[in-house]
Write an enzyme that holds these catalytic residues in place. Sequence first.
Site, PDB file in Angstrom:
ATOM      1  N   ASP A  62       0.852  -1.051   0.008  1.00  0.00           N
ATOM      2  CA  ASP A  62       0.195   0.015   0.171  1.00  0.00           C
ATOM      3  C   ASP A  62       1.010   1.232   0.299  1.00  0.00           C
ATOM      4  OD1 ASP A  62       0.711  -1.034   2.555  1.00  0.00           O
ATOM      5  OD2 ASP A  62      -0.575   0.591   3.553  1.00  0.00           O
TER       6      ASP A  62
ATOM      7  N   GLU B 250      -0.110  -1.070   5.790  1.00  0.00           N
ATOM      8  CA  GLU B 250       0.991  -0.262   6.702  1.00  0.00           C
ATOM      9  C   GLU B 250       0.792   0.949   6.752  1.00  0.00           C
ATOM     10  OE1 GLU B 250       5.024   1.437   7.668  1.00  0.00           O
ATOM     11  OE2 GLU B 250       3.609   1.665   6.012  1.00  0.00           O
TER      12      GLU B 250
END
Length: 449
Positions: free
Chosen positions: A89, A154
């Site tokens: 991400d 994250e």
Amino acid sequence: MSLDNLIPELRKVESDFHQALTELIAIPSVIDENERDFAFGKQIDLALKKALEICQQLGFRTYYDPKGYYGYAEIGEGEEMVGILGHLDVVPAGSLDEWQTSPFEAVIKDGIMYGRGTQDDKGPTLAALFAVKALMNLGVTFNKRVRFIFGTDEETLWRDMKRYCEIEEIPTMGFTPDSTFPLVYAEKGLLQLHLQGKNETSLRLQSGSAFNAVPDSAHYSGEKQTELAAALDELGFSYEQKGQEIVVLGKAVHAQVTEEGINAINRLLMALKKIGFTSKTIEFINDLVQEDPFAVKIFGECEDEVSGKLKFNVGKIAITDEMEQLSIDMRIPVTANKDEVVRQLADAAKKYGLEYKEFDFLRSIYVPKDHFLIKTLMKVYQEVTGDLVSEPISSGGATYARAMENFVAFGAIFPNQAKTEHQPNEHVELKELFRAMEIYARAVYELTH
């Protein structure tokens, strides 16, 4: 066996590495929680599936979590497992006007690849992956399993790692290529919280954008603006008059180095107190914090030799019709007791009618410098770079290393190299990323033999 042919083998996989990274950068894997068919959005799911597809083509065994929270790719045999944690991400591109290239198109200019995720964390993760592929091509036998764990959350709440740790095998040790070299062996506890109470004043305020950023402005549009300006002048605080409001100016920095910034919210509350305003948050800040980034009046001298001082940042304030609330980010020394720190803050806040509400907490990590993992990674780094000066780092930042025991953050940014993560024109120097590949290849070899 010898790794004499490692550099030529890394050169052979380098173009495939660049192509794979180009394909991953092209997927705008920014979280979208409105897409209910996917854990964190369709684009993040596409990036996870693409990463696993790349791994499969390289000869890894792969697994995709049925809920789409994570995936992993594995090679080697043995009971022990070395883990490499990376995330797919990315943060949003932000203002496109500030980008010289399209953020989700990998563009190479003068040996530099531009694109969102080149440095955080698609580039370093794939560098480690192709480093292991080079070892595979050399016929290396891995005496421990090597597992690449691909995370997807994250940049927000780490729900991916929570699910992984609940149901999957935890590696014996490992690293995340999502920080700086030589390595980060200690990360402070990261506590985010609200202090809130009923608003019993006519005051209304709203400023700050994030827990973990020192606010560089604080806006006030209420009464007594002339007196407020005079108080700010007397205090020596910078401000601007914009139409019907005063904007107190600060200096934005990340909360892990809050002492390097200037907190505009704290300054506004100090000036409001000076001209006679009172409220729960105004009194709390003026009596106990003011411009002290360590909040010594609340916690005393809270520090340790490993990780330094406690850091305290007021990131946001909201004073509405019903409630006043401070949103605070704290970095807690690795040997400090979190429960005791919370008790001190809650007791102090209670005296001002403010209640402690925890928002999020990431535990600290500390792997001693004499641990096999630290000694091995430092040895490899020094052998490849010749840098015998840089020491293992203690940080107030947060990486996936916190997710599991015996993990550290290891590269891929070298000392004195530009950090461009989360910024417009995020980029990576390809020759430096190649050097990181050599480090990762030698590190995995050493950790599995």
